[in-house]
Design an enzyme around this catalytic site. Sequence first.
Site, PDB file in Angstrom:
ATOM      1  CB  CYS A   1       4.463   4.419   7.476  1.00  0.00           C
ATOM      2  SG  CYS A   1       2.744   3.865   8.068  1.00  0.00           S
TER       3      CYS A   1
ATOM      4  CG  ASN B   1      -0.347   0.521   2.704  1.00  0.00           C
ATOM      5  OD1 ASN B   1      -0.041   2.290   2.816  1.00  0.00           O
ATOM      6  ND2 ASN B   1       0.523  -0.602   3.313  1.00  0.00           N
TER       7      ASN B   1
HETATM    8  C1  LIG Z   1      -3.648  -0.027   4.052  1.00  0.00           C
HETATM    9  C2  LIG Z   1      -2.756   0.322   5.432  1.00  0.00           C
HETATM   10  C3  LIG Z   1      -1.854   1.325   5.804  1.00  0.00           C
HETATM   11  C4  LIG Z   1      -1.556   1.284   6.987  1.00  0.00           C
HETATM   12  N1  LIG Z   1      -1.346   2.181   7.755  1.00  0.00           N
HETATM   13  C5  LIG Z   1      -0.879   2.009   9.158  1.00  0.00           C
HETATM   14  C6  LIG Z   1      -0.376   3.105   9.970  1.00  0.00           C
HETATM   15  O1  LIG Z   1      -1.676   4.098   9.843  1.00  0.00           O
HETATM   16  N2  LIG Z   1       0.261   3.365  10.894  1.00  0.00           N
HETATM   17  C7  LIG Z   1       0.980   1.992  11.276  1.00  0.00           C
HETATM   18  O2  LIG Z   1       0.811   1.893  12.060  1.00  0.00           O
HETATM   19  N3  LIG Z   1       0.864   1.230  10.522  1.00  0.00           N
HETATM   20  C8  LIG Z   1      -0.153   0.683   9.044  1.00  0.00           C
HETATM   21  N4  LIG Z   1      -0.509   0.065   8.634  1.00  0.00           N
HETATM   22  C9  LIG Z   1       0.983  -1.403   8.424  1.00  0.00           C
HETATM   23  C10 LIG Z   1      -0.129  -2.265   9.202  1.00  0.00           C
HETATM   24  O3  LIG Z   1       0.138  -1.900  11.164  1.00  0.00           O
HETATM   25  C11 LIG Z   1       1.061  -3.612   9.586  1.00  0.00           C
HETATM   26  O4  LIG Z   1       1.925  -3.199  10.627  1.00  0.00           O
HETATM   27  C12 LIG Z   1       1.044  -4.223   8.616  1.00  0.00           C
HETATM   28  O5  LIG Z   1       0.028  -4.500   7.678  1.00  0.00           O
HETATM   29  C13 LIG Z   1       1.544  -6.016   8.938  1.00  0.00           C
HETATM   30  O6  LIG Z   1       0.418  -6.647   9.489  1.00  0.00           O
HETATM   31  P1  LIG Z   1      -0.571  -7.529   7.793  1.00  0.00           P
HETATM   32  O7  LIG Z   1       0.498  -8.389   7.952  1.00  0.00           O
HETATM   33  O8  LIG Z   1      -1.383  -8.071   9.600  1.00  0.00           O
HETATM   34  O9  LIG Z   1      -1.178  -6.391   7.479  1.00  0.00           O
HETATM   35  C14 LIG Z   1      -0.853  -0.009   7.097  1.00  0.00           C
HETATM   36  C15 LIG Z   1      -0.745  -1.175   6.407  1.00  0.00           C
HETATM   37  C16 LIG Z   1      -2.199  -0.819   5.346  1.00  0.00           C
HETATM   38  C17 LIG Z   1      -2.130  -2.225   4.386  1.00  0.00           C
END
Ligand SMILES: Cc1cc2nc3c(=O)[nH]c(=O)nc-3n(C[C@H](O)[C@H](O)[C@H](O)COP(=O)(O)O)c2cc1C
Lengths: 432, 441
Positions: free
Chosen positions: A138, A76
């Site tokens: 991020c 993303n």
């Molecule tokens: C579309 C999107 C937006 C995200 N925005 C943030 C955010 O604003 N702040 C943050 O700490 N992590 C953000 N993340 C990261 C997620 O919190 C997480 O750390 C990451 O997606 C890994 O977990 P997963 O494999 O379960 O998705 C975002 C992830 C995605 C997919």
Amino acid sequence: MADLSNDFIGIKSPNPFWLASAPPTDKAYNVTRAFEAGWGGVVWKTLGEDPHIVNVNGPRYGVVHSADRRLIGLNNIELITDRPLDINLEEIKQVKRDWPDRAMVVSLMVPCEEPNWKSILKRVEDTGADGVELNFGCPHGMSERGMGSSVGQVPEYIEMVTRWCKEATDMPVIVKLTPNINDIRYPARAALAGGADAVSLINTVSSIVSVNLDTMSPEPSIDGKGSHGGYCGPAVKPIALNMVAEIARDSETAELPISGIGGISNWRDAAEFMALGAGNVQVCTAAMTYGFKVVQEMITGLEQWMDEKGHTDLQSIIGKATPNVTDWQYLNLNFVSKAVIDQDKCIQCGRCHVVCEDTSHQAITQSVDGKRHFQVIDEECVGCNLCVSVCPVDECITMQQMTSGVDPRTNSPINSEYQNWTTHPNNPMANS
Amino acid sequence: MQQETGPFAGLETDLHPPLDGHEASVEADRCYFCYDAPCVTACPTGIDIPLFIRQIQTGNPSGSAKTIFDENILGGMCARVCPTETLCEQACVRQTAENKPVSIGALQRYATDHALRNELSESKTHPYQRAKPTGKKVCVIGAGPSGLSCAHRLARYGHAVTIFDAGDKPGGLNEYGIASYKTTNNFAQEEVEFVLGIGGITLQTGVRLGVDLSLQEVTDQYDAVFLGVGLDSVNKSNITGSELTGVADAVEFIAALRQSQDYSSLSIGRRVVVIGGGMTAIDAAVQASMLGAEDVMIAYRRPREKMNASVYEQQLAQTHGVKIKHSVRPVKIIAGDDNAVAGVELEYTTEGEGGLSGTDESFVENADQVLMAIGQAFDADAAESFGLALSNKRVSVDADRKTSHEKIWAGGDCIDAGEDLTVWAVQDGKLAAESIHRSLT
Ligand SMILES: Cc1cc2nc3c(=O)[nH]c(=O)nc-3n(C[C@H](O)[C@H](O)[C@H](O)COP(=O)(O)O)c2cc1C
Ligand code: SF4
């Protein structure tokens, strides 16, 4: 029935499944639906200062699909919340009031100046939230502005900002780490030194998910151009597991609580993170792929497994696999195993043969007595596990330990004593 | 199976609807890319199946079609008519693993349709280029699968090919002999056009060996001759009543149906009995049912397991309401008014040491149409009078499909080798062409 209730650095939730800071936690509407579905807590979508940031108005996501369009990895280029700070804070306050038993953690990202952090923390305190998570993770957009992973990649900054926050508030402080770094132990140690109550990891991995070969633009494409984004979902789980384990077994940070994140899609993934030392877990992509109901599979699956294994509460599983993570040099070199093919299960695809023949040790026959027949040649088998990995049939090829006799490959007797590289005669630096 | 609606809809509805892109991708992903894959060994033309499936998987259907055409230029028709359940799919390791083989036939159709229907029809380019003309002339007799396959391979090598065919249209059994629901939308002609698209092949229809053309003439005029004339005169039935109105040969019934512009003009009985146990019997019975017959019965003289039609084909007939009666043989066809058929007397049989014998117990099945599907035979006159060696009443050939005459090769159903299947005919034509090419250069 196993007790799933979770106490993570004093933040209580009915189960260890939190939604990670991301679109699923961007608004009261989403978070309410999540709590109705059974999620134990949320980390609210990262807040920043006003004027709020803007997102691109084109596609934000790119994916890696399997043939059946099963989502394997998600990328993303979204930034932190794009709504005014006041609205978010009001909603957080309201939702926490409506759902007092659920964990409400607020993720924050503001410029690297002490007053900025202090002022936003005060405002969060007013919502009644249970804690804050500092987003140093991020990898896209915000990092170009000196925030997010550009802080998370410099341990000194992590320590400094963490310390400011700990001095400014009594709320528990979780530091969210970026995986876009060589050695995850340094930022974790820095967070601890700054006084963090816990770390959470991983945030997304810097990535370009695909290139459109017609337009020659990386995807997702905004008017013919693409930018690197953050990768997450099932594909990143192994990276995240390793990083969790590295922190859990580092003597300096062994006691530092960890909230495990990265590709968690089901109860088993969650149990693995917790076994490696995570005190709870956070989920984003699985919810974004299937909706909030997935948590019900996670809760019931974890309960069932814990009951079967006789684990009564989460404490009895957290960190149980950590002592078994070691360095290569300590692996037992006297442990010998060989692949064994169960001929009743073999469907004769021949893949074990060809991969061993072409890319490994020529240790599987193609035919025996002129007939198609795949069998391990113990004299050649080094026990590498490649055939097991490529065999399409469950349990058809297994690795079996040799406990006595002579290894026909090396002609050395099987030695039941433990011996590792540090004392191996081939090691010029052997210490005995 | 697709929904069949409206009168005769079943006849124009693909038995197996083509896969769309997503279905093809999912199905292709099931292939394990076996080493020395059993499916390839089981394919009479030896198509590199794992490779063409992987090419579909990776979004290269044109390359996939080329892999297929390299071994089988009629891969499109074979994808439709091959009894894959007894060939490649039978050997697929996923058949062993879970009783559900990779749908190789459907994938083959996906790739070949892509090439024939989209790509080639738009760009009008043929996937193969002819070699420089060799100045050699080869005559191919019969524009069925073996002849077309042979002609194409020879044209690739730069030889000048002339094909003669007795029918009005080329294609042989592909055009005249296969059930309509297996090859809808005039596919047989489309494919012939594709094959001829390589150039260097002249086709003359309406020329019959033994009538308009002799083997003497062609061996004099050409450097080599390929004989792919198929089977012809139907085994004549000597049962009493065979001459009655309403008794017809199943092969002719299918040919008339395939060439019909208006199904409602075909005469079809209310109660149809098909005598026989092969693919033709099934094709005739299912199509009779689709044409509107109320009761259709296949009467086969031996037990179920001896049927030539595969279990799959038998089930296909049954789902179309066809009753299959085993171990019964026709004793006589019963006449009604006006010399028209009124029924068939069938006798139960048993199989013992001495072969098949009647039990003297019989019954009458009412019928107003009887279709005889009791096999075809090779019309050996032309070959025999020219002195070609025969075996088992068909042309005798060696492994290269060469006959006893140094300038004549043969393939397809008219030879005494392989099975009477389209795919074997294609392989015969290919092997013969390779051998002819070696002998000419
Ligand atoms: C579309 C999107 C937006 C995200 N925005 C943030 C955010 O604003 N702040 C943050 O700490 N992590 C953000 N993340 C990261 C997620 O919190 C997480 O750390 C990451 O997606 C890994 O977990 P997963 O494999 O379960 O998705 C975002 C992830 C995605 C997919
Ligand atoms: S046998 Fe089946 S799985 Fe193996 S290569 Fe052939 S189609 Fe694929």
